[in-house]
Design an enzyme around this catalytic site. Structure first.
Site, short mmCIF file in Angstrom:
data_model
loop_
_atom_site.label_atom_id
_atom_site.label_comp_id
_atom_site.label_asym_id
_atom_site.label_seq_id
_atom_site.Cartn_x
_atom_site.Cartn_y
_atom_site.Cartn_z
N ARG A 22 0.83 -1.20 0.00
CA ARG A 22 0.00 0.00 0.00
C ARG A 22 0.85 1.24 0.00
NH1 ARG A 22 -5.07 -1.23 3.94
NH2 ARG A 22 -5.17 -3.25 2.90
N SER A 113 -7.91 -1.06 0.27
CA SER A 113 -8.94 -1.33 1.26
C SER A 113 -9.62 -0.09 1.82
CB SER A 113 -8.34 -2.18 2.38
OG SER A 113 -9.35 -2.65 3.20
N HIS A 114 -9.47 0.14 3.12
CA HIS A 114 -10.19 1.22 3.79
C HIS A 114 -9.47 2.57 3.64
CE1 HIS A 114 -7.22 -0.54 6.41
NE2 HIS A 114 -7.14 0.62 7.03
N ASP A 277 -16.30 -1.45 3.76
CA ASP A 277 -15.14 -0.63 3.40
C ASP A 277 -14.86 -0.67 1.90
OD1 ASP A 277 -14.07 -3.19 3.20
OD2 ASP A 277 -12.09 -2.56 3.90
N ASP A 279 -12.92 -2.26 -0.19
CA ASP A 279 -12.88 -3.51 -0.94
C ASP A 279 -13.87 -4.55 -0.44
OD1 ASP A 279 -11.39 -3.77 1.42
OD2 ASP A 279 -10.15 -5.37 0.59
N ASP A 281 -14.49 -6.04 2.51
CA ASP A 281 -14.28 -7.11 3.48
C ASP A 281 -14.61 -6.71 4.92
OD1 ASP A 281 -12.08 -5.47 3.59
OD2 ASP A 281 -10.57 -7.04 3.36
N ARG A 282 -14.80 -5.40 5.16
CA ARG A 282 -15.15 -4.98 6.52
C ARG A 282 -16.63 -4.66 6.64
NH1 ARG A 282 -10.51 -1.16 9.03
NH2 ARG A 282 -8.72 -2.32 8.23
N THR A 344 -2.69 -9.97 14.21
CA THR A 344 -3.53 -9.13 13.36
C THR A 344 -3.28 -9.44 11.88
OG1 THR A 344 -3.64 -7.36 14.97
CG2 THR A 344 -3.92 -6.73 12.67
N GLU A 364 -11.12 -7.08 15.57
CA GLU A 364 -11.76 -5.90 16.14
C GLU A 364 -11.93 -4.79 15.11
OE1 GLU A 364 -9.69 -3.11 16.12
OE2 GLU A 364 -8.13 -4.45 15.34
N SER A 365 -11.17 -4.87 14.02
CA SER A 365 -11.17 -3.82 13.00
C SER A 365 -12.32 -3.99 12.01
CB SER A 365 -9.83 -3.83 12.27
OG SER A 365 -9.56 -5.13 11.77
N LYS A 376 -12.09 -11.89 5.12
CA LYS A 376 -13.24 -11.39 5.85
C LYS A 376 -14.27 -10.91 4.84
CE LYS A 376 -10.80 -7.02 6.93
NZ LYS A 376 -9.36 -7.23 6.76
N ARG A 496 -1.95 2.26 17.47
CA ARG A 496 -3.26 1.77 17.88
C ARG A 496 -3.19 1.30 19.33
NH1 ARG A 496 -5.50 1.89 12.95
NH2 ARG A 496 -4.68 0.68 11.20
C1 VG1 Z 1 -5.61 -3.12 9.79
C2 VG1 Z 1 -6.42 -3.83 10.85
C3 VG1 Z 1 -6.33 -5.34 10.66
C4 VG1 Z 1 -6.77 -5.70 9.24
C5 VG1 Z 1 -5.95 -4.91 8.24
C6 VG1 Z 1 -6.40 -5.14 6.81
O1 VG1 Z 1 -4.24 -3.45 9.93
O2 VG1 Z 1 -6.01 -3.46 12.13
O3 VG1 Z 1 -7.12 -5.97 11.63
O4 VG1 Z 1 -6.61 -7.06 9.01
O5 VG1 Z 1 -6.05 -3.51 8.49
O6 VG1 Z 1 -7.74 -4.79 6.64
P1 VG1 Z 1 -3.18 -2.50 10.69
O7 VG1 Z 1 -1.87 -3.16 10.53
O8 VG1 Z 1 -3.27 -1.14 10.04
O9 VG1 Z 1 -3.64 -2.41 12.10
V1 VG1 Z 1 -8.28 -4.33 5.13
O10 VG1 Z 1 -9.86 -4.10 5.24
O11 VG1 Z 1 -7.15 -3.34 4.69
O12 VG1 Z 1 -7.92 -5.61 4.07
CO CO Z 2 -10.72 -4.02 3.42
#
Ligand code: VG1
Ligand code: CO
Length: 543
Positions: A22, A113-114, A277, A279, A281-282, A344, A364-365, A376, A496
């Site tokens: 990313r 993703s998000h 989100d 993509d 998955d959330r 994670t 938790e995310s 997910k 975090r």
């Molecule tokens: C975050 C979340 C993690 C999740 C990851 C990818 O990672 O905390 O739980 O699996 O994003 O989610 P980090 O390293 O920033 O805490 V997604 O929706 O980007 O595929």
């Molecule tokens: Co995502």
């Protein structure tokens, strides 16, 4: 017309994070940057030559160009067939499903993703293996190692193909199949859930709102909620995927999905709200005046899995990521099934799912999923919730209170401090790590510290060891404080802080989580010197 492009020097910064590579879109626009990473994938993924590759993305800026480039590179690498989708739109869980059903050797999902999108936002590349799940640590390490010594990549010249309609093309001797990226996913959902029951429940005056945040789930949600379940047109808000997500941040939480939160939480005509989100998955689940904490959501799905046809035979086991609250542990104990604790990132659930040790898992995310795919799955979680509510015929708030009355409540919150200067964050983290041993046996937030360490995970299936996955302070009453640095951000560092405290079913179950956790919040701020070192008096995002 295949040719080789020679790189002046390899890129040294293509290390995938928690979920893929990313970077800012601008960073990805450097000449050969995307190509370098893709070449490394192609040189690392097994069976690619003569195999099938699934390709798509969340529709953000760069999606279309990325698909063109990867098709041209796949042809140069002797891939037999690339399966991609209309408009290149493919959610992460739908991609996972396609990889599995089409017996592909893997998939490439273009998404950050998000993270925000557009020319000034972020872009990303996720790599999935043949089980449909995120590439394992060993695979991503191998890809990264490859990028660091890469001197060239292979590509062909070819006009870009149309992604407007399903069709079949031949590109440099390779087949490119453009399919509807939504159909197969819906068919899978139909196998898991009782659609008729959800449909008749929604007819019963149960008004729902879904916010796709201008990202990938719009077309999926419209077909599911509006076409199949007959929810009124407009139930799906922001349902057309936009290249920059309309300037929004496609992260389903109370901060970034504020419009939906306002709609549900201020005395509303809606009974249920959900968002996904970038993509897909959330998921975030809301009831009228009720926010469902994602850790609680996993516990509720586990406790009520028997409402869903696909899980009515019982669960094999469950898993949660380490910073996710222990709410699901209590339910697993009650059901007498095993509960695993992983680092994670979804890649760590893969072995447990593949070996049949778990059925459900979550983070938790805002991530929940099951063994139906290896990612997910946001919309799956929404349907799961609707199926439970259709069965129980109660409100989200009632369901939550019944749950806590039975299992007790894990007050939980995550405090994010975003865009901290990297050296400050690094320093803070290392200082805390050094100070952890001094905590053991001493008091913290009025409790005794039982464990203070950096979490190490041993995979129960392949016995691989993953160290340094987050700083843990575990207290004698079951409370926990965890510190991690994000592995998905692109600007500076994000700290975090995960806070958790358990109150049994006899205790006060109706507190505001921030109040219930206030002692932990104050203690970790002074112990880790968060406000002092960052100059931030409060977190940028609280969930
Ligand atoms: C975050 C979340 C993690 C999740 C990851 C990818 O990672 O905390 O739980 O699996 O994003 O989610 P980090 O390293 O920033 O805490 V997604 O929706 O980007 O595929
Ligand atoms: Co995502």
């Amino acid at each position: 017309s295949q040719f080789k492009v020679v790189l002046e020097a390899p890129f040294t910064d293509q290390k995938p994070g928690t979920s893929g590579l990313r970077k800012s879109t601008k960073h990805f626009q450097q000449p050969h940057y995307l190509e370098s990473f893709v070449e490394a994938i192609f040189q690392t993924l097994h069976g690619l030559e003569d195999g099938v590759l699934v390709l798509g993305g969340d529709g953000r800026f760069g999606n279309r160009n990325g698909i063109d480039v990867i098709i041209r590179m796949a042809a140069a690498h002797g891939v037999r067939k690339v399966i991609t989708t209309v408009d290149g739109i493919l959610s992460t869980p739908a991609a996972s499903h396609l990889i599995r059903t089409k017996k592909a050797v893997g998939g490439i999902i273009l998404s950050a993703s998000h993270n925000s999108g557009g020319p000034d936002g972020d872009f990303g590349v996720k790599v999935n293996g043949p089980n449909g799940g995120p590439a394992s640590e060993s695979l991503t390490d191998a890809i990264y190692a490859k990028t660091q010594i890469l001197d060239s990549y292979q590509i062909i010249n070819h006009d870009s193909i149309s992604l407007e309609l399903p069709a079949k093309y031949e590109v440099g001797g390779m087949i490119v199949e453009v399919i509807d990226g939504i159909e197969d996913y819906i068919a899978l959902m139909q196998k898991i859930f009782d659609f008729d029951r959800i449909k008749s429940f929604l007819k019963d005056d149960f008004l729902i709102a879904f916010d796709a945040l201008n990202a990938v789930t719009g077309p999926y949600a419209k077909r599911l909620l509006e076409d199949f379940f007959g929810a009124p047109t407009g139930t799906v808000r922001n349902g057309i995927p936009l290249e920059d997500f309309g300037g929004c941040h496609p992260d389903p939480n109370l901060t970034y999905a504020k419009d939906l939160a306002d709609l549900l939480l201020n005395g509303s005509e809606y009974s249920f709200g959900a968002a996904c989100d970038g993509d897909g998955d959330r998921n975030m689940i809301l009831g009228r005046n009720c926010f469902v904490n994602p850790s609680d959501s996993l516990a509720v799905l586990t406790a009520n899995a028997n409402c869903v046809p696909a899980y009515s035979g019982g669960l094999l086991g469950v898993a949660r990521s380490m910073p996710t609250s222990s709410a699901v542990d209590v339910v697993a104990k009650d059901l007498d099934i095993s509960c695993f604790e992983t680092p994670t990132g979804w890649k760590f659930f893969g072995n447990l799912l593949d070996s049949g040790q778990i059925t459900l898992c979550g983070e938790e995310s805002f991530g929940t999923g099951s063994n139906h795919v290896r990612e997910k799955d946001g919309l799956w979680a929404v349907l799961f919730w609707l199926q439970i509510l259709a069965h129980k015929k109660c409100s989200v708030e009632e369901l939550m209170h019944k749950h806590w009355d039975h299992f007790g409540r894990h007050y939980y919150s995550r405090h994010d401090y975003e865009s901290i200067a990297s050296d400050i964050a690094q320093n803070l983290y290392e200082t805390v790590e050094l100070r952890l041993p001094s905590l053991i046996g001493n008091s913290f937030a009025g409790r005794q510290v039982t464990t203070a360490d950096n979490f190490t995970y041993t995979d129960p299936v392949d016995h691989s060891i993953t160290a340094r996955q987050g700083l843990r302070i575990l207290l004698d009453d079951g409370s926990r404080v965890i510190l991690r640095l994000s592995g998905t951000g692109t600007k500076g560092a994000t700290l975090r802080v995960y806070l958790e405290s358990y109150v049994s079913s006899q205790g006060d179950l109706t507190q505001n989580p921030q109040n219930a956790l206030s002692q932990l919040i104050t203690s970790i701020d002074s112990f880790a010197e968060i406000s002092n070192r960052t100059g931030m008096s409060r977190p940028t995002v609280i969930t």
